[in-house]
Design an enzyme around this catalytic site. Structure first.
Site, PDB file in Angstrom:
ATOM      1  N   CYS A   1      39.738  48.575  36.307  1.00  0.00           N
ATOM      2  CA  CYS A   1      40.596  47.473  35.851  1.00  0.00           C
ATOM      3  C   CYS A   1      39.705  46.776  36.570  1.00  0.00           C
ATOM      4  O   CYS A   1      40.272  47.199  38.341  1.00  0.00           O
ATOM      5  CB  CYS A   1      42.133  47.367  35.760  1.00  0.00           C
ATOM      6  SG  CYS A   1      42.444  47.753  33.742  1.00  0.00           S
ATOM      7  N   PRO A   2      39.139  45.813  37.058  1.00  0.00           N
ATOM      8  CA  PRO A   2      38.654  44.771  35.743  1.00  0.00           C
ATOM      9  C   PRO A   2      37.594  45.441  35.018  1.00  0.00           C
ATOM     10  O   PRO A   2      37.184  44.122  34.501  1.00  0.00           O
ATOM     11  CB  PRO A   2      38.859  43.672  36.263  1.00  0.00           C
ATOM     12  CG  PRO A   2      38.642  43.266  37.423  1.00  0.00           C
ATOM     13  CD  PRO A   2      38.616  44.235  38.682  1.00  0.00           C
TER      14      PRO A   2
END
Lengths: 75, 177, 233
Positions: free
Chosen positions: A13-14
């Site tokens: 992430c992200p």
């Protein structure tokens, strides 16, 4: 209708979400994007984001801790 | 009967919980932690002690460092890794997450994908470690426990954490993607 | 939300991508039961050494379990509002702040009323320029490394090599910080002092002000997400 694949295996992430966002921008309505994900958090936030944007989303668990998030661009 | 077909298995162990569920349960156990141990939850202070033990393992000594000079810190270090409660909690987090992942049949060793990731992990780790010592904790000890304890430091920490996260996002997209 | 939930209509995918070779999925639940037994056994052994060790071990395991199950991520709560405009995680974190504030307030105020020492006051850290620098560093680091301290530990449990490396360097960074701590303490931290809100606002005032602040932030987060959505469409 074109179909694209985005390999996000190994990405945290992200990054998967940012990549999917960028890719979807380049696509036209009706196109399908398949995001390959093995990050359990991205598996939650990518579909959630795409649904909120109004796209059709399906999730397929293809292996232990590996998912294909299928997004159909709706607008 | 196959447990994997049970709707309770799916709801409790397979599908991701809503974030709100996580928020409520974490809060419950934060309060349990303060009530039962006399201190709120903290994570990163323990990691500094791990560092000290590693240094000692290689024959080094940190007793002269101001950070470890207090009686409490000295006692913790002298007691050792296996008798440190904070260590047990951090190891517990790892094994609890491992249990959750296995229970969902989603465990997989995820290898590094690129050199960029390696650099990101090193740089990010160093920044977090240093920042946590200077700023009196991490997202748990300084932010979550700080704000819950009604400490002004928790709110100040939150503001600058937000700024840091913004800068970090820009750097991530520019250099690590 | 269910992971296998299908959209309103089934998406038509090309045959080639659907029929990609697929290994039969393994069932890892037997291993999970083994790990569960280990958690219980270690916890019981630790409890015989000291009750405190046992409590820390079990609460740690529970924290890890909750973090993983809900994908709770303090990093995302700080990062997503500016990066993607989503505030779902941010709002969940705010709810956690509100609940714990109430619980902590009760425990602390209760101790105060009975004339007992207030627990957990060690976490009221001095506010100084070092708080700002520390938080700034931490914020940059957690986004780059893909997880904060608790998130990193949780992802080590999930099998991420990247977070194992960042945990190692977190420890090295902590040592570095601990090494320099004397300088920070002498030159920066000593300029500030700890501020416990009930000391300033009173016990009632502190909880009212703090809950109001959390409530306002919640409304702002909600408006922020919808504003982003409207400008996108």
């Amino acid at each position: 209708m074109a179909e694209y694949e985005l390999d996000c295996f190994g990405e945290a992430c992200p990054i998967p979400l940012v990549k999917a966002e960028k890719k979807l921008d380049e696509m036209v309505v009706g196109d399908i994007l398949i995001v390959l994900i093995d990050h359990s958090c991205a598996m939650k936030n990518v579909p959630e984001w795409a649904r909120k944007q109004g796209h059709n989303v399906e999730i397929d668990e293809v292996d232990d801790g590996e998912w294909e998030v299928v997004i159909e661009k709706m607008k | 009967m196959d447990i994997r077909k049970s709707k309770f298995y799916k709801a409790w162990f397979k599908d991701a919980w809503p974030y709100i569920t996580g928020a409520v349960l974490l809060s419950v156990f934060q309060i349990v932690t303060l009530a039962a141990t006399g201190n709120p939850w903290g994570v990163s202070g323990v990691l500094a002690n791990w560092g000290a033990w590693i240094v000692e393992l290689f024959g080094g000594n940190v007793d002269k460092w101001y950070y470890f000079s207090s009686e409490g810190a000295q006692a913790t270090l002298a007691n050792g890794f296996l008798k440190d409660a904070g260590t047990m909690r951090n190891l517990g987090i790892i094994i609890g997450a491992l249990f959750a992942t296995l229970m969902a049949s989603q465990f997989k060793i995820k290898k590094l994908k690129s050199k960029k990731q390696l650099i990101a992990a090193i740089l990010g780790g160093l920044l977090m470690g240093y920042g946590a010592r200077v700023g009196f904790g991490c997202n748990i000890g300084a932010l979550f426990s700080g704000i819950a304890s009604m400490s002004l430091s928790g709110w100040v920490y939150a503001v600058f954490l937000f700024v840091g996260a913004y800068v970090g996002s820009k750097l991530l997209i520019k250099f690590f993607m | 939300m269910s992971e296998t939930q299908t959209g309103t209509t089934r998406i038509q995918r090309s045959q080639s991508s659907r029929t990609r070779s697929r290994k039969p999925k393994k069932n890892q639940i037997p291993y999970a039961i083994g790990v569960f037994a280990a958690i219980a056994a270690i916890g019981i052994i630790l409890s015989t050494v000291s009750a405190n060790l046992g409590i820390f071990w079990f609460t740690g395991s529970i924290f890890g379990f909750i973090l993983q199950r809900s994908r709770f991520c303090f990093t995302a709560s700080m990062r997503d509002p500016s990066l993607t405009g989503s505030t779902t995680v941010t709002r969940a974190v705010l709810i956690a702040f509100a609940i714990t504030t109430i619980g902590f307030w009760a425990i602390k105020y209760g101790a105060f009323l009975r004339g007992l020492p207030i627990p957990g006051q060690g976490y009221i850290a001095p506010v100084s320029f070092a708080t700002a620098i520390g938080a700034l560093f931490f914020g940059i680091g957690m986004v780059i490394a893909g997880g904060c301290a608790s998130g990193t530990l949780m992802r080590v449990g999930e099998g991420f090599t990247m977070q194992l490396i960042s945990l190692l360097f977190f420890i090295i960074g902590s040592l570095w910080g601990a090494h320099d701590f004397g300088w920070w303490k002498l030159n920066v931290i000593s300029e500030g002092r700890p501020v416990f809100l009930p000391d300033v606002l009173g016990w009632g005032g502190a909880i009212v002000v703090q809950l109001l602040l959390i409530g306002c932030l919640y409304v702002m987060a909600d408006k922020w997400e919808n504003r982003k959505k409207e400008s996108d469409s």
